[in-house]
Design a protein around this motif. Structure first.
Motif, mmCIF file in Angstrom:
data_model
loop_
_atom_site.group_PDB
_atom_site.id
_atom_site.type_symbol
_atom_site.label_atom_id
_atom_site.label_comp_id
_atom_site.label_asym_id
_atom_site.label_seq_id
_atom_site.Cartn_x
_atom_site.Cartn_y
_atom_site.Cartn_z
ATOM 1 N N TRP A 76 -5.442 -15.685 5.554
ATOM 2 C CA TRP A 76 -4.267 -14.941 5.083
ATOM 3 C C TRP A 76 -4.402 -13.482 5.462
ATOM 4 N N TRP A 77 -3.294 -12.901 5.951
ATOM 5 C CA TRP A 77 -3.271 -11.489 6.328
ATOM 6 C C TRP A 77 -2.103 -10.816 5.624
ATOM 7 N N PRO A 78 -2.245 -9.575 5.220
ATOM 8 C CA PRO A 78 -1.135 -8.876 4.541
ATOM 9 C C PRO A 78 0.046 -8.675 5.476
ATOM 10 N N ASP A 79 1.241 -8.584 4.895
ATOM 11 C CA ASP A 79 2.445 -8.357 5.697
ATOM 12 C C ASP A 79 2.440 -6.984 6.349
ATOM 13 N N ARG A 80 1.856 -6.011 5.702
ATOM 14 C CA ARG A 80 1.721 -4.668 6.263
ATOM 15 C C ARG A 80 0.237 -4.349 6.342
ATOM 16 N N LEU A 81 -0.229 -3.952 7.519
ATOM 17 C CA LEU A 81 -1.659 -3.725 7.712
ATOM 18 C C LEU A 81 -2.064 -2.263 7.538
ATOM 19 N N VAL A 82 -1.219 -1.342 7.974
ATOM 20 C CA VAL A 82 -1.607 0.062 8.053
ATOM 21 C C VAL A 82 -1.197 0.857 6.828
ATOM 22 N N SER A 83 0.046 0.694 6.376
ATOM 23 C CA SER A 83 0.559 1.540 5.292
ATOM 24 C C SER A 83 -0.249 1.431 3.996
ATOM 25 N N PRO A 84 -0.757 0.241 3.600
ATOM 26 C CA PRO A 84 -1.593 0.217 2.384
ATOM 27 C C PRO A 84 -2.855 1.068 2.517
ATOM 28 N N LEU A 124 -4.572 8.513 0.992
ATOM 29 C CA LEU A 124 -3.881 9.696 0.474
ATOM 30 C C LEU A 124 -4.095 9.830 -1.024
ATOM 31 N N GLY A 125 -4.100 8.705 -1.740
ATOM 32 C CA GLY A 125 -4.359 8.754 -3.178
ATOM 33 C C GLY A 125 -5.727 9.310 -3.500
ATOM 34 N N VAL A 126 -6.732 8.917 -2.739
ATOM 35 C CA VAL A 126 -8.092 9.406 -2.976
ATOM 36 C C VAL A 126 -8.200 10.887 -2.631
ATOM 37 N N VAL A 127 -7.510 11.326 -1.590
ATOM 38 C CA VAL A 127 -7.521 12.754 -1.237
ATOM 39 C C VAL A 127 -6.881 13.578 -2.356
ATOM 40 N N ILE A 128 -5.831 13.053 -2.966
ATOM 41 C CA ILE A 128 -5.216 13.747 -4.106
ATOM 42 C C ILE A 128 -6.203 13.858 -5.262
ATOM 43 N N VAL A 129 -6.972 12.800 -5.517
ATOM 44 C CA VAL A 129 -7.994 12.866 -6.564
ATOM 45 C C VAL A 129 -9.042 13.919 -6.210
ATOM 46 N N GLY A 144 2.401 1.167 -4.509
ATOM 47 C CA GLY A 144 3.117 0.955 -3.257
ATOM 48 C C GLY A 144 2.293 0.181 -2.239
ATOM 49 N N ALA A 145 0.988 0.451 -2.202
ATOM 50 C CA ALA A 145 0.105 -0.282 -1.297
ATOM 51 C C ALA A 145 0.056 -1.754 -1.665
ATOM 52 N N LEU A 146 -0.003 -2.053 -2.953
ATOM 53 C CA LEU A 146 0.014 -3.445 -3.399
ATOM 54 C C LEU A 146 1.307 -4.134 -2.978
ATOM 55 N N SER A 147 2.417 -3.441 -3.156
ATOM 56 C CA SER A 147 3.706 -4.027 -2.803
ATOM 57 C C SER A 147 3.801 -4.306 -1.305
ATOM 58 N N SER A 148 3.196 -3.466 -0.477
ATOM 59 C CA SER A 148 3.264 -3.640 0.972
ATOM 60 C C SER A 148 2.534 -4.896 1.445
ATOM 61 N N LEU A 149 1.592 -5.379 0.645
ATOM 62 C CA LEU A 149 0.845 -6.574 1.047
ATOM 63 C C LEU A 149 1.755 -7.776 1.220
ATOM 64 N N THR A 150 2.803 -7.873 0.422
ATOM 65 C CA THR A 150 3.713 -9.018 0.465
ATOM 66 C C THR A 150 5.152 -8.551 0.677
ATOM 67 N N ALA A 151 5.334 -7.537 1.510
ATOM 68 C CA ALA A 151 6.665 -6.965 1.714
ATOM 69 C C ALA A 151 7.644 -7.964 2.320
ATOM 70 N N ASP A 152 7.156 -8.898 3.132
ATOM 71 C CA ASP A 152 8.021 -9.868 3.789
ATOM 72 C C ASP A 152 8.023 -11.227 3.098
ATOM 73 N N THR A 153 7.333 -11.352 1.983
ATOM 74 C CA THR A 153 7.278 -12.621 1.256
ATOM 75 C C THR A 153 8.498 -12.757 0.358
ATOM 76 N N VAL A 154 9.122 -13.915 0.376
ATOM 77 C CA VAL A 154 10.350 -14.135 -0.391
ATOM 78 C C VAL A 154 10.225 -15.411 -1.214
ATOM 79 N N GLY A 155 11.273 -15.677 -2.007
ATOM 80 C CA GLY A 155 11.357 -16.920 -2.761
ATOM 81 C C GLY A 155 10.474 -16.936 -3.990
ATOM 82 N N PHE A 156 10.121 -18.144 -4.407
ATOM 83 C CA PHE A 156 9.324 -18.309 -5.626
ATOM 84 C C PHE A 156 7.910 -17.768 -5.458
#
Length: 269
Positions: free
Chosen positions: A142-150, A156-161, A225-237
């Protein structure tokens, strides 16, 4: 500035910070690989799933979501320990005074510490993210729908910390600063989880709290947002099943979040 950044990294190496981080990261990836193997073994035995839910996608997204949480946590730990005593700590130890008697401006000193710590923590998060993704893809298929943006969102989140911790080190002692940053990190993640629950229950109050927290602590929103990008193209149930869990689906990040995160980082800096 380059010289100061290099000195900061050399100090971290002298204290064996990177050695400890490398050992803990290796243990984390080893345990994660074992967990992925067992999880996909069970998912493959389930066959085609139930009610249109693909067990392989649910397993992959959930396990990799767990890996992203671990990656963010390890990155934050590294960021905090690289910066918690950067100013007050060095001043108390007498390391800051020799620098300030020379023509080194406050801005140059702080920028060098931010560049060195943020660069190291951001690169570390991306490396662990890639390693965990490869483990998930090779073992489970299994591979995430978005590879780079997450990966960019986590970095960026860690740099803010890093920036928050460095700013705190100006006015707080090392222990107090570390406690404050870790409590802010925990509060942000808790608020994000409450936001997911609020959206599932259609609770305006919980959703408003989560939205406010995402502005005050944008690293949490970037993680969501990174979590959401993992399944950005997943639909249905399958998509619906993922959104029921805290690690497989989350609130989607828009362009406004990225712009605000960059503006927030500039403001803190």
């Amino acid at each position: 500035m380059t010289v100061l950044a290099r000195f900061a990294l050399q100090e971290a190496i002298r204290r064996r910070v990177f050695t400890v981080v490398a050992l803990l990261t290796a243990a984390f990836l080893l345990l994660y690989g074992l967990g992925v193997w067992q999880a996909f073994k069970i998912a493959n035995n389930l066959g085609s799933g139930f009610a249109g839910v693909d067990p392989v996608i649910v397993t992959g997204a959930t396990m990799f979501g767990l890996a992203m949480f671990g990656t963010l946590f390890l990155g934050v730990v590294l960021a905090v320990f690289l910066t918690l005593g950067a100013i007050r700590g060095d001043a108390d130890r007498g390391l800051l005074q020799p620098l300030l008697v020379r023509p080194v401006s406050r801005r140059t000193l702080l920028t060098a510490r931010l560049v060195s710590s943020g660069g190291v923590a951001g690169a570390y998060v991306v490396a662990v993210y890639v390693a965990a993704m490869l483990e998930t893809g090779i073992i489970g298929g299994w591979w995430p729908d978005r590879l780079v943006s997450p990966a960019i969102g986590l970095a960026l989140g860690v740099v803010i910390v890093c920036a928050l911790s460095l700013a705190g080190s100006v006015v707080l002692a090392s222990t107090a600063n570390g406690i404050a940053i870790f409590m802010a990190f925990g509060a942000g993640l808790t608020a994000g989880l409450l936001g997911q629950i609020g959206r599932a229950l259609n609770s305006g109050t919980l959703t408003d709290v989560a939205d406010l927290t995402s502005y005050l602590l944008p690293f949490e929103a970037l993680y969501q947002g990174a979590l959401s990008s993992l399944t950005a193209d997943t639909v249905g149930f399958t998509r619906f099943a993922l959104q029921l869990g805290p690690l497989g689906g989350a609130h989607e990040a828009g362009v406004g979040l990225w712009l605000w995160a960059l503006a927030y980082l500039a403001l803190v800096a």
